[in-house]
Motif scaffolding. Structure first.
Motif, mmCIF file in Angstrom:
data_model
loop_
_atom_site.group_PDB
_atom_site.id
_atom_site.type_symbol
_atom_site.label_atom_id
_atom_site.label_comp_id
_atom_site.label_asym_id
_atom_site.label_seq_id
_atom_site.Cartn_x
_atom_site.Cartn_y
_atom_site.Cartn_z
ATOM 1 N N LEU A 63 0.877 -1.199 -0.092
ATOM 2 C CA LEU A 63 0.178 0.090 -0.047
ATOM 3 C C LEU A 63 0.837 1.350 0.053
ATOM 4 C CD1 LEU A 63 -2.181 -2.376 1.221
ATOM 5 C CD2 LEU A 63 -3.268 -0.163 1.854
ATOM 6 N N VAL A 64 2.049 1.274 0.761
ATOM 7 C CA VAL A 64 2.932 2.348 0.746
ATOM 8 C C VAL A 64 3.630 2.658 -0.297
ATOM 9 C CG1 VAL A 64 4.999 3.175 1.849
ATOM 10 C CG2 VAL A 64 3.151 2.199 3.215
ATOM 11 N N ALA A 65 3.802 1.653 -1.350
ATOM 12 C CA ALA A 65 4.424 1.565 -2.737
ATOM 13 C C ALA A 65 3.357 1.953 -3.867
ATOM 14 C CB ALA A 65 5.165 0.292 -2.936
ATOM 15 N N THR A 66 2.135 2.106 -3.582
ATOM 16 C CA THR A 66 1.199 2.359 -4.453
ATOM 17 C C THR A 66 0.843 3.888 -4.461
ATOM 18 O OG1 THR A 66 0.218 -0.034 -4.071
ATOM 19 C CG2 THR A 66 -1.209 1.666 -5.177
ATOM 20 N N ASN A 67 0.674 4.534 -5.712
ATOM 21 C CA ASN A 67 0.106 5.542 -6.237
ATOM 22 C C ASN A 67 -1.534 5.679 -6.057
ATOM 23 O OD1 ASN A 67 -0.991 8.035 -7.411
ATOM 24 N ND2 ASN A 67 0.948 8.181 -8.273
ATOM 25 N N PHE A 68 -2.109 6.028 -4.957
ATOM 26 C CA PHE A 68 -3.436 5.953 -4.994
ATOM 27 C C PHE A 68 -4.343 6.729 -5.989
ATOM 28 C CE2 PHE A 68 -2.879 2.924 -1.675
ATOM 29 C CZ PHE A 68 -3.863 2.173 -1.523
ATOM 30 N N ASP A 69 -3.695 7.573 -6.568
ATOM 31 C CA ASP A 69 -4.382 8.522 -7.601
ATOM 32 C C ASP A 69 -4.342 7.706 -9.092
ATOM 33 O OD1 ASP A 69 -4.788 10.545 -5.971
ATOM 34 O OD2 ASP A 69 -2.802 11.262 -6.214
ATOM 35 N N ARG A 70 -3.531 6.760 -9.425
ATOM 36 C CA ARG A 70 -3.387 6.040 -10.572
ATOM 37 C C ARG A 70 -3.061 4.574 -10.693
ATOM 38 N NH1 ARG A 70 1.637 9.087 -11.537
ATOM 39 N NH2 ARG A 70 2.277 6.864 -12.053
ATOM 40 N N GLN A 71 -3.062 4.016 -9.548
ATOM 41 C CA GLN A 71 -2.803 2.615 -9.483
ATOM 42 C C GLN A 71 -3.704 1.689 -8.676
ATOM 43 O OE1 GLN A 71 1.889 3.977 -9.508
ATOM 44 N NE2 GLN A 71 1.337 2.132 -8.426
ATOM 45 N N ILE A 72 -4.773 2.074 -8.405
ATOM 46 C CA ILE A 72 -5.604 1.115 -7.728
ATOM 47 C C ILE A 72 -7.342 1.229 -8.442
ATOM 48 C CG2 ILE A 72 -6.377 2.717 -6.056
ATOM 49 C CD1 ILE A 72 -6.682 0.524 -4.082
#
Length: 178
Positions: free
Chosen positions: A162-171
Motif C-alpha cells: 500500500l505504501v508503494a502504491t500511487n492511489f491516484d493512478r494505480q488502484i
C-alpha cells in the motif's frame, strides 16, 4: 514458455497498447456509444447514441458483463451481486522482495494477494484485497486509509504494498457481479 518466475501478470493497459499498435487506423472508433445492431443477409449495421451508423462484417461483443451486444443477442443476463468488493492495484517493485514471490492470505472476512508482474518492461507487484460488500455499499472517501486499517496487522508484504502504491493512478475498486 520462456517466462521468468512461476507467475506472470501484466496490466490490461499494457496489453491493450500492444494490441492497438497492430490494429490498422480507422478500425476502432472510441467516440461513439453503442446502442444496438441490425443484422442483414450481408452485414451487420451498428447504431450509436449520436446517430452514427456503421456496416461491418463481424461484431464481437467484448464489452463486459453488461454488454449491450450480448443483451441483444441473448437477453437479460440476470446479473446479481456476489457479496464481495475487490480492490485491485499495482505498485512499483519493492527491492527486498524476491521477484518470483507471491502471497495469498485470509482472515475471517478478507482475502489478500500479492504477486509479481511486468509493467512497461519493469518488475512490479500486483496486489488485491477482497472484502464483504453489497450492492450500493458506499466506497470509502479515503481508500488508502481504509485499506491501511484493514491491512495494518497483516503479514508483510501486504502493508508495504500500500505504501508503494500511487492511489491516484494505480488502484481500482469494483463490486463483483455474477
Amino acid at each position: 514458455m520462456g517466462i521468468k518466475g512461476w507467475h506472470y501478470r501484466v496490466l490490461r493497459s499494457s496489453n491493450f497498447k500492444k494490441m492497438l499498435a497492430l490494429v490498422p487506423d480507422g478500425v476502432i472508433t472510441a467516440v461513439h456509444e453503442f446502442i444496438y445492431y441490425t443484422e442483414t443477409e450481408n452485414d451487420i449495421e451498428l447504431h450509436f447514441e449520436n446517430g452514427y451508423q456503421r456496416k461491418v462484417d463481424i461484431l464481437v461483443g467484448a464489452d463486459g458483463n453488461r454488454s449491450k451486444v450480448s443483451q441483444q443477442a441473448f437477453g437479460d443476463p440476470h446479473l446479481f451481486h456476489t457479496g464481495i468488493r475487490l480492490w485491485l492495484a499495482w505498485c512499483d517493485y519493492i527491492p527486498d522482495i524476491p521477484p518470483n514471490y507471491g502471497v495469498v492470505s485470509h482472515d475471517y472476512q478478507h482475502q489478500t494477494s500479492f504477486f509479481p508482474m511486468l509493467h512497461v518492461g519493469k518488475s512490479r507487484f500486483e496486489w488485491w484485497v477482497v472484502e464483504p460488500s453489497w450492492e450500493g455499499k458506499p466506497v470509502p472517501e479515503d481508500p488508502k486509509a481504509y485499506l491501511m486499517e484493514i491491512l495494518e496487522d497483516w503479514a508483510q508484504p501486504m502493508p508495504r504494498s500500500l505504501v508503494a502504491t500511487n492511489f491516484d493512478r494505480q488502484i481500482y475498486c469494483w463490486e463483483i457481479y455474477n
